[in-house]
Design a protein around this motif. Sequence first.
Motif, PDB file in Angstrom:
ATOM      1  N   TRP A  75      46.323  31.058  38.128  1.00 54.50           N
ATOM      2  CA  TRP A  75      45.262  31.919  38.951  1.00 54.50           C
ATOM      3  C   TRP A  75      46.338  33.462  38.656  1.00 54.50           C
ATOM      4  N   LEU A  76      47.424  33.410  38.878  1.00 58.52           N
ATOM      5  CA  LEU A  76      48.003  34.901  38.804  1.00 58.52           C
ATOM      6  C   LEU A  76      47.699  35.568  37.511  1.00 58.52           C
ATOM      7  N   THR A  77      47.740  34.994  36.383  1.00 54.77           N
ATOM      8  CA  THR A  77      47.415  35.485  34.996  1.00 54.77           C
ATOM      9  C   THR A  77      45.973  35.864  35.155  1.00 54.77           C
ATOM     10  N   LEU A  78      44.951  34.979  35.688  1.00 54.28           N
ATOM     11  CA  LEU A  78      43.593  35.422  35.438  1.00 54.28           C
ATOM     12  C   LEU A  78      43.414  36.534  36.625  1.00 54.28           C
ATOM     13  N   PHE A  79      44.096  36.686  37.675  1.00 53.72           N
ATOM     14  CA  PHE A  79      43.902  37.895  38.462  1.00 53.72           C
ATOM     15  C   PHE A  79      44.385  39.069  37.704  1.00 53.72           C
ATOM     16  N   ARG A  80      45.600  39.081  37.007  1.00 45.67           N
ATOM     17  CA  ARG A  80      45.918  40.236  36.688  1.00 45.67           C
ATOM     18  C   ARG A  80      45.039  40.550  35.348  1.00 45.67           C
ATOM     19  N   PHE A  81      44.419  39.790  34.752  1.00 47.21           N
ATOM     20  CA  PHE A  81      43.701  40.037  33.577  1.00 47.21           C
ATOM     21  C   PHE A  81      42.602  40.524  34.135  1.00 47.21           C
ATOM     22  N   SER A  82      41.878  40.262  35.136  1.00 49.90           N
ATOM     23  CA  SER A  82      40.701  40.816  35.921  1.00 49.90           C
ATOM     24  C   SER A  82      41.019  42.268  36.505  1.00 49.90           C
TER      25      SER A  82
ATOM     26  N   MET B  38      43.434  44.185  35.365  1.00 46.49           N
ATOM     27  CA  MET B  38      43.472  45.179  33.952  1.00 46.49           C
ATOM     28  C   MET B  38      42.219  45.515  33.614  1.00 46.49           C
ATOM     29  N   LEU B  39      41.308  44.454  33.442  1.00 45.60           N
ATOM     30  CA  LEU B  39      39.878  44.772  32.988  1.00 45.60           C
ATOM     31  C   LEU B  39      39.147  45.792  33.951  1.00 45.60           C
ATOM     32  N   PHE B  40      39.165  45.629  35.177  1.00 44.56           N
ATOM     33  CA  PHE B  40      38.845  46.697  36.004  1.00 44.56           C
ATOM     34  C   PHE B  40      39.353  47.930  35.923  1.00 44.56           C
ATOM     35  N   LEU B  41      40.749  47.951  35.936  1.00 45.98           N
ATOM     36  CA  LEU B  41      41.199  49.333  35.877  1.00 45.98           C
ATOM     37  C   LEU B  41      40.888  50.093  34.413  1.00 45.98           C
ATOM     38  N   ALA B  42      40.971  49.220  33.276  1.00 44.80           N
ATOM     39  CA  ALA B  42      40.171  49.876  32.155  1.00 44.80           C
ATOM     40  C   ALA B  42      38.914  50.496  32.448  1.00 44.80           C
ATOM     41  N   GLY B  43      37.977  49.745  33.095  1.00 45.55           N
ATOM     42  CA  GLY B  43      36.435  50.202  33.203  1.00 45.55           C
ATOM     43  C   GLY B  43      36.582  51.377  34.062  1.00 45.55           C
ATOM     44  N   VAL B  44      37.397  51.605  35.135  1.00 40.00           N
ATOM     45  CA  VAL B  44      37.537  52.634  35.939  1.00 40.00           C
ATOM     46  C   VAL B  44      37.867  53.956  35.029  1.00 40.00           C
ATOM     47  N   ILE B  45      38.895  53.822  34.194  1.00 40.78           N
ATOM     48  CA  ILE B  45      39.288  54.885  33.410  1.00 40.78           C
ATOM     49  C   ILE B  45      38.249  55.053  32.254  1.00 40.78           C
ATOM     50  N   VAL B  46      37.673  54.347  31.819  1.00 37.52           N
ATOM     51  CA  VAL B  46      36.650  54.687  30.919  1.00 37.52           C
ATOM     52  C   VAL B  46      35.367  55.505  31.675  1.00 37.52           C
ATOM     53  N   PHE B  47      35.104  55.039  32.949  1.00 37.53           N
ATOM     54  CA  PHE B  47      33.981  55.472  33.766  1.00 37.53           C
ATOM     55  C   PHE B  47      34.335  57.100  34.024  1.00 37.53           C
ATOM     56  N   HIS B  48      35.582  57.236  34.343  1.00 39.10           N
ATOM     57  CA  HIS B  48      36.071  58.560  34.769  1.00 39.10           C
ATOM     58  C   HIS B  48      36.238  59.285  33.435  1.00 39.10           C
ATOM     59  N   TYR B  49      36.757  58.963  32.359  1.00 41.54           N
ATOM     60  CA  TYR B  49      36.678  59.749  31.192  1.00 41.54           C
ATOM     61  C   TYR B  49      35.220  60.280  30.773  1.00 41.54           C
ATOM     62  N   ASN B  50      34.225  59.367  31.040  1.00 40.44           N
ATOM     63  CA  ASN B  50      32.779  59.771  30.586  1.00 40.44           C
ATOM     64  C   ASN B  50      32.602  60.779  31.432  1.00 40.44           C
ATOM     65  N   LEU B  51      32.838  60.711  32.936  1.00 44.12           N
ATOM     66  CA  LEU B  51      32.453  61.669  33.607  1.00 44.12           C
ATOM     67  C   LEU B  51      33.073  63.123  33.492  1.00 44.12           C
TER      68      LEU B  51
END
Length: 102
Positions: free
Chosen positions: A35-42, A44-57
């Motif tokens: 579960w720790l690995t799954l949480f860390r992966f999710s 990191m995926l969320f963080l990458a999405g936030v970075i891409v969203f802000h980059y787009n803005l």
Amino acid sequence: MPKREISPANKAQLHSSENKKTKRKRRKKQSEIDWLTLFRFSFMLFLAGVIVFHYNLVIENQLGSFYVKFWNRNKGVLSPILVVSGYTFAVFLTGYYLGKRR
């Protein structure tokens, strides 16, 4: 030559050992979820999405107007959350520094 008779006690032992062997064969190894690995992966995926969203803005020059609109729409919810979290942070930070001096 006639077949040798097996006593009932030996028959029960033989039967139970056969059952154990068949149960071991039937049991499949289940994969355990880390579960720790799954949480860390999710995360990191969320963080990458936030970075891409802000980059787009930033590319569209909409970053400031997005947050102004977001604040105006959600002011009633965001204000109490910020006040409570700011007060809590100030109290714990004050307690930390006063406790560190002693």
